[in-house]
Design a protein around this motif. Structure first.
Motif: not given
Length: 163
Positions: A68, A70, A78, A80
């Motif tokens: 992942e 981020h 945020p 992802k």
């Protein structure tokens, strides 16, 4: 009958990050359809900054955890993304539309090193083929068993490694 194989990838020596520069990519996002300019002018830098084109709003910080990416946008918060190809592409869905990054080759050593990991796959004989999958269940490949070969014979490992 299933066969589980573990492969250790050959480590990629990481060169000094500053000497190599950023990891450059092309970005796709439903909110960026009308953007004018070079969409390939996007980058992740070794000091964990992300910049999309020349927009001041589209910058922030990033970190990698497993498969992942981020991103913490300075202005938007945020997001992802996930990769299934060791950091070459990242995808996620936003409002039903595909979003993602496709990185330019060659990838800098510092970026590749973050995804240079051992993998475990399982292979099972299905009809006349071997189906190999990651532990997540995502199919990696299907290989037809050569005539006069045993399904789990010594030919299988090298064939899977080609993928």
């Amino acid at each position: 009958v299933k066969l589980t194989m573990a492969y250790a990838k050959t480590p990629v020596p990481a060169a000094p990050a500053k000497a190599e520069g950023p990891a450059k990519f092309t970005a796709a996002h439903p909110n960026w359809r009308n953007v004018k300019g070079d969409k390939a002018k996007s980058s992740l830098t070794p000091d964990n900054r992300i910049q999309i084109w020349d927009w001041h709003d589209l910058q922030g910080t990033w970190k990698v955890s497993g498969n992942e990416l981020h991103i913490n946008w300075d202005k938007y918060g945020p997001e992802k993304l996930q990769t299934s190809d060791f950091g070459k592409t990242f995808k996620w869905k936003k409002q039903g539309s595909p979003v993602g990054f496709t990185f330019d080759e060659p990838l800098p050593g510092w970026w590749r090193a973050m995804f240079d990991t051992d993998i475990i796959i399982t292979c099972e004989y299905v009809e006349d083929s071997i189906r190999c999958s990651y532990l997540s269940g995502e199919e990696l490949t299907r290989i037809k068993v050569p005539e006069e070969k045993e399904p789990y014979g010594s030919w299988l490992g090298p064939e899977v490694c080609k993928v």
